[in-house]
Design a protein around this motif. Structure first.
Motif, short mmCIF file in Angstrom:
data_model
loop_
_atom_site.label_atom_id
_atom_site.label_comp_id
_atom_site.label_asym_id
_atom_site.label_seq_id
_atom_site.Cartn_x
_atom_site.Cartn_y
_atom_site.Cartn_z
N ARG A 262 -18.44 -90.45 -35.53
CA ARG A 262 -18.28 -89.38 -36.51
C ARG A 262 -19.63 -88.92 -37.06
O ARG A 262 -19.84 -87.73 -37.31
N GLU A 265 -21.22 -86.69 -34.44
CA GLU A 265 -20.58 -85.39 -34.42
C GLU A 265 -21.04 -84.54 -35.61
O GLU A 265 -21.32 -83.35 -35.48
N TRP A 266 -21.09 -85.17 -36.76
CA TRP A 266 -21.43 -84.45 -37.99
C TRP A 266 -22.86 -83.90 -37.94
O TRP A 266 -23.07 -82.72 -38.23
N ASP A 347 -17.90 -86.62 -44.42
CA ASP A 347 -16.56 -86.37 -43.85
C ASP A 347 -16.13 -84.92 -44.10
O ASP A 347 -14.96 -84.58 -43.97
N CYS A 383 -9.18 -83.56 -33.61
CA CYS A 383 -9.84 -84.86 -33.52
C CYS A 383 -9.59 -85.53 -32.18
O CYS A 383 -8.51 -85.41 -31.59
N GLU A 401 -13.37 -84.26 -36.61
CA GLU A 401 -13.46 -85.39 -37.54
C GLU A 401 -12.07 -85.65 -38.10
O GLU A 401 -11.53 -84.88 -38.87
#
Length: 411
Positions: A262, A265-266, A347, A383, A401
């Motif tokens: 995550r 990805e972020w 997030d 996701c 996410e």
């Protein structure tokens, strides 16, 4: 007949001895009862005397022990039980004054909440500074702590003596409704004249008082060296030159078990969104473990990411790993290095409608000094449950996410 008489005589003699023993003790018992009666009468009368003349229970025990010590039938002294604190040395003891008053001793051990804990101090201009830190919330709740700033120059010639100025400062409490044992305090120091224009250097002192305007007996002041500018290091162009970055991200405290997938990805998504003139500041409060660090290292080497270790702040019980202190420190630390600074969590994702770009949206908001972003839930259908294959170019990495939020920027 003779035996009966001798037995009767013996019994009479025994009774006389018993009566004699009782009579011998009766005088002492009478004296003790009289003394107790007098003490009880005094205790009753003391109820009607003003409070400043009262006698405590310890005073009565002291008097009773003196009376008991004077009597001929003092009971044997029992050995006192071992103290629970026999391993500690008591520096002070109770003191009996000539007036008979017992001066009690209070021996502190350890420490309560600290007066002030600094995280960072930064210039806000030619004559202003910001000091970011934590302070005891009960102190701010039940007292009136004040702060005063003073600039102490290194040079002592007459021209620089005019720079030794102090200014009453004001405080900002960003997380007052959330603070725990400690609350975040941002102290703003504004001087009546520019500071260190000759670049001779100096030190900014923060005088932190626990009870401003209160009884001086209970007012304690800590003098804290908040900021030092070595000779020749003050850069005046900092306030006038073009910012290094267009967009800078100030991240909240990272803790718990973060997913490397995550995080990758972020960061890939937002580097692509913000572009080359962007930078990301992460604050590790225990959540950047080895796998997450492996994800961040390439971005750090490329100059996109700064990682700060803030695990030491866990010593001080504040709201949400002291995130209000962290983001305020980031704001004042980088405020002259970026055109826009963003505050949101890892997030959450910034989303811009397809017909717009992040630049066009922010250009339309250029007349504003700040704005908030609408929040909406992200669809879980975006996701992936497993990691995608590694690519040589980050723009092909999946951007989903699970369970997160997106931040939508509107014109």
């Amino acid at each position: 007949m003779g035996k009966e008489r001798s037995a009767a005589a013996s019994g009479e003699k025994h009774n006389k001895m018993l009566v004699g023993v009782v009579c011998n003790f009766a005088a002492e018992l009478k004296l003790l009862l009289t003394a107790l009666l007098i003490l009880c009468s005094l205790a009753t009368l003391l109820q009607f005397i003003p409070s400043r003349f009262t006698i405590s229970a310890s005073d009565l025990r002291f008097c009773i022990s003196r009376i008991a010590a004077a009597g001929p039938t003092t009971p044997p002294t029992l050995p006192s039980p071992p103290s629970l604190f026999h391993n500690y040395t008591q520096k002070e003891t109770d003191e009996v004054l000539p007036s008979g008053i017992i001066r009690r001793a209070f021996n502190p051990y350890g420490a309560a909440a600290y007066n002030f804990i600094t995280m960072g101090s930064y210039r806000g201009g030619l004559n202003t500074f910001a000091i970011v830190g934590l302070a005891s919330k009960p102190l701010h709740l039940y007292s009136r702590p004040t702060y005063q700033c003073q600039w102490l120059p290194f040079s002592s010639n007459k021209e620089n003596d005019t720079n030794i100025t102090s200014s009453l400062s004001y405080k900002i409490l960003p997380d007052w409704g959330y603070g725990r044992v400690y609350t975040v305090v941002v102290v703003n120091c504004t001087f009546p004249q520019p500071i260190n224009l000759d670049n001779s250097g100096g030190t900014l002192l923060l005088h932190s008082s626990t009870s401003g305007g209160g009884d001086s007996k209970f007012n304690l002041t800590d003098t804290i060296p908040a900021l030092t500018e070595p000779t020749g290091t003050f850069n005046l162009s900092l306030f006038t030159s073009k910012p290094k970055y267009d967009y800078l991200y100030c991240g909240s405290s990272l803790y718990g078990t973060l997913s490397p997938l995550r995080v990758r990805e972020w960061i890939a998504y937002h580097v692509r969104l913000f572009g080359e003139r962007s930078h990301f500041v992460f604050h590790d409060a225990g959540g950047v473990h080895e796998e997450v660090l492996e994800v961040l290292k390439p971005w750090m080497e490329l100059g996109y990411v700064t990682l700060q270790d803030i695990r030491e702040q866990e010593r001080f019980d504040g709201y949400y790993h002291n995130q209000f202190m962290v983001v305020n420190d980031c704001l004042h630390r980088y405020k002259f290095m970026a055109k826009w600074i963003f505050f949101f969590d890892v997030d959450e994702y910034i989303y811009v409608p397809p017909k717009s770009t992040i630049r066009s949206v922010l250009d339309s908001l250029s007349d504003y000094s700040q704005f908030t972003i609408e929040q909406m839930p992200m669809s879980s259908k975006l996701c992936h449950s497993v990691d995608a294959a590694k690519r040589h170019r980050w723009l092909f990495i999946n951007f989903g996410e699970c369970g997160g939020n997106s931040r939508k920027v509107n014109k």
